[in-house]
Design an enzyme around this catalytic site. Structure first.
Site, PDB file in Angstrom:
ATOM      1  N   GLU A  34       0.868  -1.217  -0.023  1.00  0.00           N
ATOM      2  CA  GLU A  34      -0.001  -0.004   0.049  1.00  0.00           C
ATOM      3  C   GLU A  34       0.865   1.554  -0.026  1.00  0.00           C
ATOM      4  OE1 GLU A  34      -3.886  -0.441   2.586  1.00  0.00           O
ATOM      5  OE2 GLU A  34      -2.682  -2.084   3.343  1.00  0.00           O
ATOM      6  N   GLU A  54      -5.459  -8.394   0.180  1.00  0.00           N
ATOM      7  CA  GLU A  54      -6.531  -8.182   1.288  1.00  0.00           C
ATOM      8  C   GLU A  54      -7.848  -7.815   0.511  1.00  0.00           C
ATOM      9  OE1 GLU A  54      -5.215  -5.597   4.541  1.00  0.00           O
ATOM     10  OE2 GLU A  54      -3.229  -6.053   4.118  1.00  0.00           O
TER      11      GLU A  54
END
Length: 339
Positions: A161, A265
């Site tokens: 991320e 995720e």
């Protein structure tokens, strides 16, 4: 938009759950904390030769995984997922902070029991520019030797991320060029040391209202990436449907990268649309050709939020039934071939 469930879908799904809720894993040696450590450790491959992941880079099926912040030895998350999902996960993702040791025995334990370990390496309080310049080479070399000693496959995500400002290595904290330099240097040191058991997973967050940075400047290059990992959640803010949550980001990535995509995720927040959105997730992921998805089976209060969000599979009987039915119908759950 998420499609309506088929007529009779919920009734059949609930019946399936009632008939089929059984635990698939019953392991001995469990402590009160869920530690399943076996005396003498575990080994999944011959010590004579290193493990080579080349044959695993283009999976023929769709994997189903679970992510948790506990160590590989803490196996309760796998057993819980197995009971809820109706099958054991193919991937067990966990987090490790930069500077921590890698656990060869714990990861071998996962691989022995059917899970590809996926390590999300988090550069907490570590300068990406410093990594790129070689300031962290002592740790990188130590880590590379420990990973090689495991002698099983490992999916490795570094500084995931990276396009999200809430991370200390994201926009406003580190430059995209620093991330790329750090990633390439880490990869190069592993390669120089002959480490062949790592699947390199580049892992951005989906582009949304909170993560607006362009992805291309963060891409290390096709020679440095094996899989693209994408993080995205249904709710409580942006996630409504696969077509708006994942598809725009996958199209952006497809313009500069043709690597297999793994949703590393994801989850669906508890709410009135959870069953329909679970179906939309699996339908969308299958249609997009992803190689798998990893579920965040937790209830958590995110930074900046005052209310916990419940992503767990079993927030309701209907949600659990939907997960079981739709994951199976979309063909998720892919056992690895072992030579």
């Amino acid at each position: 938009m998420a499609r309506r469930p088929r007529p009779g879908y919920l009734l059949a799904a609930v019946a399936l759950v009632i008939a089929g809720l059984v635990a698939a894993y019953v392991l001995g040696g469990k402590s009160a904390a869920g530690d399943t450590r076996e005396a003498g450790g575990a080994s999944s491959a011959s010590p004579e030769a290193p493990f080579d992941v080349s044959s695993m880079l283009r999976p023929s099926g769709r994997m189903l995984g679970v992510v948790d912040n506990k160590t590989p030895w803490q196996y309760d998350i796998v057993k819980t997922f197995t009971e809820q999902a109706g099958r054991a996960p193919d991937i067990r993702e966990y987090y490790t902070s930069w500077g921590d040791d890698f656990d060869p025995e714990g990861n071998a334990f996962l691989w022995k029991h059917g899970q590809l370990p996926m390590l999300a390496l988090v550069p907490v309080d570590t300068s990406l520019a410093g990594v790129a310049e070689g300031a962290e080479d002592t740790y990188i070399r130590k880590l590379a030797h420990q990973v090689a000693a495991y002698r099983g496959p490992l999916a490795l995500s570094f500084a995931g991320e990276m396009n999200s400002p809430w991370n200390g290595w994201g926009p406003g904290h580190e430059k995209p060029s620093d991330f790329v330099g750090a990633w390439r240097h880490l990869h190069d040191v592993f390669r120089e040391l002959g480490v062949t058991n790592v699947i390199w997973v580049w892992n951005p967050h989906v582009v949304d209202t909170a993560s607006k940075a362009e992805l291309r400047p963060y891409f290390p290059g096709n020679d440095y990436v094996d899989w693209v990992g994408v993080v995205g959640y249904y709710g409580p803010v942006d996630g409504v449907a696969f077509s708006t949550l994942f598809t725009p980001t996958l199209k952006k990535i497809g313009r500069f990268c043709d690597k297999p995509v793994l949703i590393t995720e994801t989850g669906v927040a508890q709410g009135s649309r959870k069953q329909a959105q679970i179906r939309d997730l699996f339908d969308g992921a299958a249609d997009a050709g992803v190689i798998g998805l990893v579920w965040y089976d937790q209830r958590k209060t995110w930074p900046g939020s005052s209310q916990p969000t419940d992503w767990r599979i079993d927030t309701s009987l209907g949600a659990q039934a939907a997960f079981r039915v739709e994951s199976a119908r979309a063909g998720f759950g892919h056992p690895f071939t072992r030579d």
